[in-house]
Enzyme design. Structure first.
Site, PDB file in Angstrom:
ATOM      1  N   HIS A 152      -9.813  -3.799  -0.749  1.00 10.36           N
ATOM      2  CA  HIS A 152     -10.104  -3.955   0.687  1.00 10.36           C
ATOM      3  C   HIS A 152      -8.948  -3.625   1.623  1.00 10.36           C
ATOM      4  O   HIS A 152      -9.167  -3.460   2.815  1.00 10.36           O
ATOM      5  CB  HIS A 152     -10.589  -5.369   1.034  1.00 10.36           C
ATOM      6  CG  HIS A 152     -11.677  -5.896   0.191  1.00 10.36           C
ATOM      7  ND1 HIS A 152     -12.821  -5.190  -0.087  1.00 10.36           N
ATOM      8  CD2 HIS A 152     -11.798  -7.089  -0.475  1.00 10.36           C
ATOM      9  CE1 HIS A 152     -13.606  -5.918  -0.868  1.00 10.36           C
ATOM     10  NE2 HIS A 152     -12.998  -7.059  -1.135  1.00 10.36           N
ATOM     11  N   ASP A 201      -9.206  -4.220  -8.360  1.00  4.11           N
ATOM     12  CA  ASP A 201      -8.704  -5.139  -9.388  1.00  4.11           C
ATOM     13  C   ASP A 201      -9.815  -5.834 -10.166  1.00  4.11           C
ATOM     14  O   ASP A 201      -9.716  -6.000 -11.394  1.00  4.11           O
ATOM     15  CB  ASP A 201      -7.727  -6.156  -8.805  1.00  4.11           C
ATOM     16  CG  ASP A 201      -8.254  -6.887  -7.581  1.00  4.11           C
ATOM     17  OD1 ASP A 201      -9.432  -6.683  -7.189  1.00  4.11           O
ATOM     18  OD2 ASP A 201      -7.479  -7.667  -6.986  1.00  4.11           O
TER      19      ASP A 201
END
EC number: 2.7.1.17
Length: 481
Positions: A82, A239
């Protein structure tokens, strides 16, 4: 370094706090070298980092790996999701990156939801209802608050994109990380022109989305890094998608990741679209989906409570009646971006250990509240929960998850699953295998299983009641000055 059985690959985890590197034997999964270097994150109202620190940390971590890194045949980057990275025409950062846990864009998130059809329309369009963590809201915040920075921006990247591009010289991303931006449509698996036009972001500023299994490029920054000419670079991913690869995750298996943030996710073959916004309908790095719910406050918040009490993080004590909601950075699940920590039920005989246990309970309650929404209807809800992340080996975390979930808990022995997932992705380039199958061959999810205990319904009900009663207070925007 002892002789490897097969080619070596490098997996990278560029997280909020540091960059970690593993050099892995692609045949066996054995880690032959590792390195780590820290990042700096701003404090105060925002959460920002200079992307150049990530590159410097990658160089340092690779240097720590010595000759093993020089022998690697492929590399892949797993990165924090993000984050908004804005680059100028020379490829230098226009300003520090706005990180996932920067919640200043909460007003822009609410406005974007209203302007583009409401929560259901967003969920069906992008898979995700934008909250302040999602990248599209950060660009809207930047446009509103720093228009000069927007005018100077010639490229927009995510954290893993930034490092991959510095490795290869090519502007690329992958579907897993792109799906967390809010401007990638999960139905068409392409950038959404209407969303981009609405926020004033030229699609020419965005990277190409590399397909699963496709080579993103080869290392060209050889003078700065210990790689040889022709070293392959995989697409990389976010991730959580990298950790799913690192576990060799199959559809329906639930994962609780206890890190700076807490996440609950599972691989699904069905495209998610949760109109409540609790579950983000992310793509995974393989071609399936990764419905995920995230909390902003997990191990870091609980450790802060322990520090305030002057206690070791394991110094919990049982006790009923006290509730602590550790929303120290606002919260994403539940959606309370302006909330702060809240304590209820304090008595003369309440101990510090009971307060600390209440912090654990509050953090785990948020994660478990989203678990049923993450899992498909046909998932086995009695199967062990996979517990990963920095908190997974903590006894207090393990026992709290067991007590509040009522499910068995499995703790994989493998560490650094994001970097291992990136390494499996790199290995897949060399062998042609599915990266998740590579990780299963490596046995990364193997670990002890802790038996289920009776679910603590009383504590769950008490926390839910306090959360409901305190909603007006938690939703109020406060002045910290």
């Amino acid at each position: 370094m002892s002789a490897a059985e097969g080619p070596l690959v490098v997996g990278v985890d560029t997280s909020t706090q540091s960059t970690k590197v593993l050099v892995v034997d692609a045949s066996t999964g054995r880690v032959v070298a590792s390195g780590q270097a820290p990042h700096t994150v701003s404090t105060g109202a925002g959460r920002e980092s200079d992307p150049r620190q990530w590159w410097d940390a990658l160089r340092e971590a690779l240097h720590q790996c010595g000759d093993a890194a020089r022998e690697a045949a492929a590399v892949s980057i797993g990165g924090q999701q993000h984050g908004l990275v804005t680059l100028d025409a020379q490829g230098d950062p226009v300003r520090p990156a706005l990180l996932w846990n920067d919640v200043r864009s909460a007003p822009q998130a609410r406005r974007l939801i209203d302007e583009l059809g409401g929560t259901k329309a967003w969920a069906e369009r992008t898979g995700t209802v934008p909250g302040p963590s999602i990248t599209v809201t950060k660009w809207a915040w930047l446009a509103e608050n720093e228009p000069d920075a927007v005018r100077a921006t010639a490229a927009v990247r995510l954290p893993h994109d930034y490092l991959t591009e510095r490795l290869t010289g090519e502007a690329t991303t992958d579907r897993g990380d792109a799906s967390g931006t809010g401007w990638w449509a999960s139905g068409t698996e392409a950038y959404d022109d209407e969303v981009l036009a609405h926020i004033g972001l030229d699609p020419a500023l965005l990277p190409r989305v590399v397909r699963p299994g496709e080579v993103a490029g080869t290392v060209h920054a050889r003078d700065e890094l210990p790689f040889s000419r022709g070293t392959l670079v995989a697409a990389g991913t976010g991730d959580n998608a990298a950790a799913a690869l690192g576990l060799g995750l199959r559809p329906g298996t639930a994962v609780l990741s206890l890190g700076t943030s807490g996440t609950v996710y599972a691989v699904s073959t069905r495209r998610p679209a949760d109109p409540t916004g609790t579950v983000a309908g992310f793509a995974d790095a393989r071609g399936d989906w990764l419905p995920l719910a995230c909390t902003l406050n997990c191990t870091l918040a609980v450790d802060r409570v322990a520090a305030l009490l002057g206690l070791d993080r394991e110094a919990v004590e049982p006790g009923a009646g006290v509730t602590l909601l550790p929303y120290l950075d606002g919260e994403r699940t539940p959606d309370l971006p302006h909330a702060s920590g809240l304590l209820h039920g304090l008595r003369h005989d309440t101990t510090g250990g009971q307060l600390l246990q209440a912090a654990y309970d509050g953090a785990v309650h948020s994660l478990l509240g989203a678990l049923d929404l993450v899992l498909d209807a046909d998932a086995d809800r009695s199967a062990p929960l996979l517990l990963i992340g920095g908190g997974a080996r903590g006894t207090a975390w393990q026992q709290t998850v067991r007590r509040l979930s009522g499910r068995p808990v499995q703790v994989p022995e493998a560490r650094e699953l994001v970097a291992l997932g990136a390494a499996a992705q790199a290995a897949g380039l060399l062998t042609g295998e599915d990266p998740a199958a590579v990780a299963r061959r490596w046995g990364t999810a193997h670990g002890p299983v802790l038996d289920a205990v009776e679910r603590d319904e009383r504590t769950l009900a008490r926390i839910a009641g306090v959360l409901s009663d305190a909603a007006p207070l938690l939703e109020r925007e406060s002045n910290r000055n």
